[in-house]
Design an enzyme around this catalytic site. Structure first.
Site, PDB file in Angstrom:
ATOM      1  CG  HIS A  45      -1.941   0.952   1.363  1.00 13.41           C
ATOM      2  ND1 HIS A  45      -1.724   2.248   1.741  1.00 13.41           N
ATOM      3  CD2 HIS A  45      -3.266   0.838   1.132  1.00 13.41           C
ATOM      4  CE1 HIS A  45      -2.882   2.902   1.749  1.00 13.41           C
ATOM      5  NE2 HIS A  45      -3.836   2.067   1.377  1.00 13.41           N
ATOM      6  CG  ASP A  47       0.478  -2.241   6.298  1.00 21.61           C
ATOM      7  OD1 ASP A  47      -0.416  -2.310   7.156  1.00 21.61           O
ATOM      8  OD2 ASP A  47       0.351  -1.624   5.229  1.00 21.61           O
ATOM      9  CE  LYS A 105      -7.102   0.147   6.284  1.00 16.05           C
ATOM     10  NZ  LYS A 105      -7.787   0.579   5.064  1.00 16.05           N
ATOM     11  CB  CYS A 162      -3.624   3.074  -1.665  1.00 16.57           C
ATOM     12  SG  CYS A 162      -4.872   4.344  -1.390  1.00 16.57           S
ATOM     13  CD  GLN A 199      -6.894  -4.311   4.424  1.00 16.55           C
ATOM     14  OE1 GLN A 199      -7.835  -4.933   4.921  1.00 16.55           O
ATOM     15  NE2 GLN A 199      -7.042  -3.102   3.906  1.00 16.55           N
TER      16      GLN A 199
HETATM   17  C1  LIG Z   1      -2.429  -2.818   3.564  1.00 19.11           C
HETATM   18  C2  LIG Z   1      -2.750  -1.448   4.024  1.00 19.11           C
HETATM   19  N1  LIG Z   1      -1.796  -0.716   4.616  1.00 19.11           N
HETATM   20  C3  LIG Z   1      -2.027   0.525   5.072  1.00 19.11           C
HETATM   21  C4  LIG Z   1      -3.256   1.104   4.935  1.00 19.11           C
HETATM   22  C5  LIG Z   1      -3.425   2.496   5.432  1.00 19.11           C
HETATM   23  O1  LIG Z   1      -4.325   2.553   6.461  1.00 19.11           O
HETATM   24  P1  LIG Z   1      -4.864   3.963   6.939  1.00 19.11           P
HETATM   25  O2  LIG Z   1      -5.416   4.633   5.719  1.00 19.11           O
HETATM   26  O3  LIG Z   1      -5.887   3.656   7.936  1.00 19.11           O
HETATM   27  O4  LIG Z   1      -3.686   4.705   7.483  1.00 19.11           O
HETATM   28  C6  LIG Z   1      -4.292   0.373   4.325  1.00 19.11           C
HETATM   29  C7  LIG Z   1      -5.664   0.894   4.182  1.00 19.11           C
HETATM   30  O5  LIG Z   1      -5.985   1.832   3.511  1.00 19.11           O
HETATM   31  C8  LIG Z   1      -4.024  -0.915   3.849  1.00 19.11           C
HETATM   32  O6  LIG Z   1      -4.973  -1.633   3.240  1.00 19.11           O
END
Ligand SMILES: Cc1ncc(COP(=O)(O)O)c(C=O)c1O
Ligand SMILES: Cc1ncc(COP(=O)(O)O)c(C=O)c1O
Lengths: 145, 405, 405, 145
Positions: free
Chosen positions: C117, C194, C220, C360, C197
């Protein structure tokens, strides 16, 4: 003074501390600090042949930290380093809330601080001088006994 | 005085006897705010911005409507100038990290008012360390007054930034920000205004003040925690590099780098806090429904009442002086012979919430020569009875610490 | 399958016909979470940490109990290792800004999985730019598989950091993080995981995985927006410099500099988001009450049902392959001849929320050679009927775009 | 095809675009982009004596952006630069929702995109080719007419 906020003993030690002064012949000194409160206490001891012959403190702080220091010095002056260490451990036990009545007796006037644990923000104040003492009594501390 | 507003705030129903005098630390929340956030989660919750479905459009609208409400509330020219952050602290760090590191170098100077909250001081210390710029302090007198002459004298051709709060959280005095901004701009210096204590309590118009940046927190203005605002002039924000990097703040990403999104999204990395923004929107709506006329009238009257009563009590020193008009809802004080922690403990025993310590302004306390102080701070939900109880307890403090009177 | 959990989530009462299949973007909130946050504001709201009065002690307890709940939830050794942030994005930026800038230099390398991401990629691009370190990518095959051999081959003596998601938001595949961590540590490389998910959907134990850092978002995992978590090993966090500077993260401030507070407060500048933390605490409680056994069983069954139905529909390509076991609640797909935005619009017209775009993860899409895709993602509150409706609409997409069949 | 999702006209232009090809003799070209969608359209025009003699587009995008480009080219080929500018302005008026029925008529098939405004996320898609055209017709644009 019928409606003192703190225990009579604490109020008295705060208003009329016996040991709040410099100690010219001190064999060791250490400054303890609760930086977030601004409390700062420097503890001075004269230790001879493993016995705390004299002690004093300087610095500023709230009633709890000042009284605690004064009461502590009352208790440990004249005791051996070993005894002082044991009393420190007892004091921590009391603050943690698991002290027996017999043990509490050994702490004499320091027992007046027993209820400080109900004010979590003040526990640090009560402990300040004792933490400083522990540091001075650590065998390998700088400036230690 | 008009009807009490306490009924709008559920916490006072929960604790009817509590006297809450720590609003400068965080304000209580009206039911309208609590309910608005809850309703968002029940009726419109989705990840906004990239939404291609109905619920996500609702979330986007909720978020952007909140931004527009903030824009209107502080009189910004464009919603692009409104960046949502977590709190004032993050807003100020954003300026230092993004603008500061890009624009300052070792030759430059940063001027910071000595009365600043740590959140408007430590980021500048960090920036000075990182860039080699010189950090200097502008000093106030014991009333918290900064003169225009002193500011003029402190500015040099190298001064890039002047950072000052519109209302200090210790003094409560309103600073003449518009005048300071003019002096700064004549010198080519940008002015960063910390509005954490002003935006909730007095009308603030960024264009009238002509500040370059304004930072404030939602939680001090009756909104939920976790939402704050950075206002910046569009031309400045435009040329600043991003601060946090991640989802939603880009146009296009490759292995090598990225093109960043347009303002204000460039500065809002990751999933945004729509619930918090909705709460802030509701808080603005609530403030507007009460109106600054009532808010200021009520807060000034209660402040005056407090100061007038306090200055009659012996052994009390009010930080910043005895003039009621110099304290906007904030009265910081000392009681001779009694440590502020003991003062706070005594108030707590009487069910009165006041604060004690350095109020995140240690350099100011060093400057004033007092290690720590006690502070009462109010909002329009306070009433005369609160002040009466506060004063009554204050009168007993020395006696209860064993002093003769 | 056991009873539907939809009744726990007010949004589904509000929109009974809505099919929400965008939980990977943000999850819906159970009433228990919405109510916990509201109750905090009604019953315990104050600025915590420095509190010397009852309400502030309540707020402090609420906040620190939430931290302890997070610690337990991810199996961290100490609550000092749990830093509250705004979201996963901020957590990852914190690592890059604080750890990265202090520890990396021009000779070093950062290895990032190509499927990351943007939030786990752009901060590393930024770090590479700032330090001169070299950014390299670890590539996966079209199923999203990274082999241990490829990782071993990509690591060099200069690799300081390896960044990878436990579950990619495009593939939905679970990566063997524990194995990767071991390989990294043998090489003296830190692993940044990370968990955005994974933490909401599978049990995650940071000590069993032995990751150095773990980042995830509350929103999430059924918690409010605006609260996230950074886990870091204590020894690492201990030696890292602060990131944001301001109130509450210091021990002592002078004009020249500051002493920073102990972990984890060193990293929590400014007024913290107690309401968000309380909501996250309630979300953890809710997840525990459902239990990962049920959550996984339900999500895996629905995923399998989706993939099995989808692979029978002509002209559908599932990103990451047709094996149901490779997709944990996330199925990203393409429909031949139909742009993902049109797909999403058609689903929206049928009341079904799916996402379209690059999710993203543009570099991954470039790597896979598709400009954009559509994605359905689910949670345990979905049911078979949701999947049925999704599949039924999917079958009509090409026809409704004018294709013969 | 009874249940087309989009308007028949849009569907048809998307499936069978007339103008999706290169334009060897083009006098000017410009690439427009909706980076967040990944849509990218390059517009090619042959402008002679102030008239758009021919035009084409290349690139990828959703049905809305593709059809919008194809419909736009149908409309502007053979018109003067002035007329094309006026049509662009009308198209924007339509998207903004304040067009009169008479004006709408002038947009011919482009009127099929009138309802796109109810899908805010798609407005950018509908506008992509028109924005690109505006850029090409700007007197001082690089590579412009
Ligand atoms: C794999 C992953 N990493 C990071 C993020 C970033 O999360 P957030 O937007 O809550 O900071 C997301 C979600 O958008 C994600 O799916
Ligand atoms: C004057 C001033 N500036 C900045 C802040 C920081 O606000 P926050 O903690 O919400 O970031 C505060 C409040 O604590 C404040 O009083």
């Amino acid at each position: 003074m019928p409606d003192n906020f703190y225990d009579e003993v604490l109020i008295d030690h705060n208003l009329h501390p016996q040991h709040l002064h410099g100690l010219p012949g001190a064999t060791c000194s250490h400054a303890g600090m609760n930086p977030s409160c601004g409390d700062e206490i420097t503890l001075h001891l004269t230790v001879q042949d493993g016995v705390i012959a004299d002690g004093a403190f300087t610095g500023v702080g709230c009633a709890v930290s000042q009284a605690s220091a004064d009461i502590m010095l009352d208790l440990i002056i004249g005791r051996t380093v070993e005894e002082a260490r044991a009393l420190t451990a007892l004091f921590r036990k009391m603050i943690a809330g698991d002290i027996t009545p017999e043990e509490l007796e050994q702490l004499e006037e320091a027992g007046a601080l027993q209820n400080i644990a109900r004010m979590p923000a003040r526990v640090k104040c009560a402990l300040l001088s004792w933490r400083t003492l522990e540091h001075l009594l650590e065998p390998d501390a700088e400036n230690a006994v | 005085m008009s009807l009490s507003r306490k009924n709008d705030f559920p916490v006072f129903a929960q604790f009817p006897d509590m006297v809450y005098l720590d609003s400068a630390a965080t304000a209580q929340k009206p039911a309208a705010v609590i309910e608005a956030e809850a309703a968002y989660y029940r009726e419109a919750n989705a990840n906004p911005l990239r939404g291609l479905y109905d619920l996500s459009v609702r979330a986007t609208d909720a978020y952007e409507n909140a931004r527009e409400a903030v824009r209107g509330f502080i009189g910004a020219a464009s919603a692009k100038e409104i960046v949502f952050t977590r709190n004032a602290t993050e807003s100020l760090n954003l300026i230092a990290y993004s603008f500061g590191r890009a624009e300052l170098c070792a030759n430059d100077e940063i001027l910071v008012a000595i009365s600043e909250h740590h959140s408007n001081m430590l980021p500048w210390q960090m920036l000075a360390r990182e860039t080699g710029a010189r950090l200097r302090y502008l000093e106030c007198d014991s009333s918290g007054i900064y003169t225009e002459e002193a500011l003029r004298a402190a500015l040099t051709p190298h001064t890039k930034i002047f950072a000052i709060a519109q209302i200090s959280n210790v003094f409560g005095r309103i600073q003449p920000i518009a005048e300071f901004a003019e002096i700064c701009h004549e010198n080519g210096t940008l002015i960063v205004c910390d509005g954490a204590q002003s935006v909730p309590h007095i009308p603030v118009d960024v264009q009238a003040l002509n500040v370059d940046f304004l930072a404030f927190s939602g939680h001090k203005m009756f909104a939920p925690m976790g939402i704050g605002v950075l206002y910046g002039k569009e031309a400045l924000l435009q040329k600043m590099p991003p601060f946090l990097y991640g989802g939603e703040m880009i146009e296009y990403v490759t292995r090598e780098g990225a093109e960043y999104a347009e303002l204000p999204h460039k500065f809002e990395a990751g999933t945004v806090n729509v619930g918090g923004a909705v709460g802030l929107h509701a808080a603005i709506g609530y403030i507007r429904s009460v109106g600054f006329a009532e808010i200021m009238q009520r807060e000034d009257a209660l402040t005056a009442l407090s100061v007038e009563q306090m200055r009659r009590i012996p052994h009390i020193q009010i930080i910043g002086g005895d003039d009621p008009a110099a304290h906007h809802g904030i009265v910081t004080f000392a009681v001779e012979g009694v440590h502020p922690h003991d003062i706070a403990a005594i108030f707590d025993a009487d069910g009165i919430a006041v604060r004690a310590g350095h109020h995140c302004a240690q350099p100011l306390h060093q400057h004033l020569g007092v290690p720590s102080t006690a502070r009462m701070s109010l909002a329009f939900y306070n009433d005369e009875q609160d002040i009466e109880k506060f004063v009554n307890t204050l009168k007993t403090v020395r006696r209860r610490m064993g002093f003769a009177g």
